[in-house]
Design a protein around this motif. Structure first.
Motif, PDB file in Angstrom:
ATOM      1  N   MET A 106       0.839  -1.207   0.000  1.00 16.63           N
ATOM      2  CA  MET A 106       0.000   0.000   0.000  1.00 16.63           C
ATOM      3  C   MET A 106       0.880   1.266   0.000  1.00 16.63           C
ATOM      4  N   PHE A 107       1.923   1.258   0.817  1.00 12.93           N
ATOM      5  CA  PHE A 107       2.825   2.410   0.886  1.00 12.93           C
ATOM      6  C   PHE A 107       3.612   2.582  -0.411  1.00 12.93           C
ATOM      7  N   ILE A 108       4.023   1.476  -1.004  1.00  9.14           N
ATOM      8  CA  ILE A 108       4.768   1.561  -2.263  1.00  9.14           C
ATOM      9  C   ILE A 108       3.858   2.105  -3.363  1.00  9.14           C
ATOM     10  N   GLU A 109       2.596   1.683  -3.365  1.00  7.11           N
ATOM     11  CA  GLU A 109       1.651   2.209  -4.362  1.00  7.11           C
ATOM     12  C   GLU A 109       1.510   3.718  -4.217  1.00  7.11           C
ATOM     13  N   LYS A 110       1.434   4.205  -2.989  1.00  3.98           N
ATOM     14  CA  LYS A 110       1.373   5.653  -2.738  1.00  3.98           C
ATOM     15  C   LYS A 110       2.634   6.334  -3.265  1.00  3.98           C
ATOM     16  N   ALA A 111       3.782   5.716  -2.999  1.00  5.20           N
ATOM     17  CA  ALA A 111       5.062   6.278  -3.430  1.00  5.20           C
ATOM     18  C   ALA A 111       5.150   6.345  -4.955  1.00  5.20           C
ATOM     19  N   VAL A 112       4.582   5.349  -5.629  1.00  4.41           N
ATOM     20  CA  VAL A 112       4.535   5.351  -7.096  1.00  4.41           C
ATOM     21  C   VAL A 112       3.735   6.569  -7.554  1.00  4.41           C
ATOM     22  N   GLY A 113       2.619   6.823  -6.879  1.00  2.00           N
ATOM     23  CA  GLY A 113       1.792   7.990  -7.187  1.00  2.00           C
ATOM     24  C   GLY A 113       2.523   9.307  -6.981  1.00  2.00           C
ATOM     25  N   ILE A 114       3.266   9.414  -5.885  1.00  2.23           N
ATOM     26  CA  ILE A 114       4.001  10.642  -5.557  1.00  2.23           C
ATOM     27  C   ILE A 114       5.155  10.869  -6.534  1.00  2.23           C
ATOM     28  N   SER A 115       5.854   9.790  -6.895  1.00  2.00           N
ATOM     29  CA  SER A 115       7.102   9.935  -7.644  1.00  2.00           C
ATOM     30  C   SER A 115       6.953   9.746  -9.152  1.00  2.00           C
ATOM     31  N   SER A 116       5.821   9.157  -9.560  1.00  2.00           N
ATOM     32  CA  SER A 116       5.600   8.778 -10.965  1.00  2.00           C
ATOM     33  C   SER A 116       6.650   7.796 -11.486  1.00  2.00           C
ATOM     34  N   ILE A 117       7.288   7.065 -10.577  1.00  2.00           N
ATOM     35  CA  ILE A 117       8.232   6.013 -10.984  1.00  2.00           C
ATOM     36  C   ILE A 117       7.471   4.689 -10.920  1.00  2.00           C
ATOM     37  N   GLU A 118       7.419   3.988 -12.035  1.00  2.00           N
ATOM     38  CA  GLU A 118       6.650   2.740 -12.130  1.00  2.00           C
ATOM     39  C   GLU A 118       7.558   1.516 -12.118  1.00  2.00           C
ATOM     40  N   PRO A 119       7.594   0.781 -11.014  1.00  2.00           N
ATOM     41  CA  PRO A 119       8.341  -0.482 -11.034  1.00  2.00           C
ATOM     42  C   PRO A 119       7.521  -1.524 -11.799  1.00  2.00           C
TER      43      PRO A 119
END
Length: 193
Positions: A106-119
């Motif tokens: 859940m936190f990583i998904e939020k971080a993806v949203g904040i950073s626009s970096i898609e793993p």
């Protein structure tokens, strides 16, 4: 000037004690000392060197010296950007670790949203953080950094590089979160006084 021995002893005080307990981090201390004949003059350089060494796969487990495959498919910079965003989001939520795998996702998904970096997937990024770039480890169900200062350091990097950095810092400084950002503010002062 100081001789190397003296400066090593002086600087050892600035290394968090927890690091000395971890063989992996002791090996990094030793390696950076071996290369530079000193422990990084600045504690921030030390954290930067830890990231470099772990991302590139130079750790105790992987002696053959080639970087492990990153399942997240993120390069050196993007991995770090997503890591910074995740740390920042954790600090905002006063989290120093994740209770379980799904909370971490859940936190990583939020971080993806904040950073626009898609793993390749949040789950593969988390897997990388535990295996390929082992900044975190499992303790039962809990997933946490080897030391809380890693979380605080990458949060500091996030804040220094944020586009309206000084506004955001002012907001944090005046918020009720300020005390929990104490160490992060110290890192920020060193990265960019």
């Amino acid at each position: 000037g100081l001789n190397v021995g003296q400066s090593l002893y002086e600087q050892i005080d600035s290394v968090p004690a927890k690091f000395i307990e971890s063989p992996l981090l002791v090996s990094l201390l030793y390696r950076t000392f071996g290369v530079n004949k000193s422990i990084a003059d600045r504690i921030c350089t030390f954290y930067d060197e830890i990231y470099h060494a772990l991302y590139k796969g130079h750790d105790l487990i992987n002696k053959n010296g080639y970087g492990r495959e990153k399942k997240s498919n993120l390069d050196f910079e993007d991995f770090r950007k997503l890591l910074r965003a995740m740390c920042y989001y954790m600090m905002l939520n006063r989290k120093t670790s994740f209770d379980n795998w799904s909370e971490a996702i859940m936190f990583i998904e939020k971080a993806v949203g904040i950073s626009s970096i898609e793993p390749s997937s949040p789950s593969k990024f988390l897997d990388d953080l535990l295996v390929s770039v082992p900044l975190m480890h499992r303790d039962g169900n809990e997933i946490k950094f080897f030391h809380k200062t890693l979380l605080e350091y990458f949060t500091a990097e996030y804040l220094v590089l944020y586009k309206s950095s000084s506004e955001l810092l002012n907001k944090l400084f005046l918020s009720k979160l300020a005390p929990s950002f104490h160490k992060t503010f110290e890192f920020i002062a060193e990265i960019n006084s």
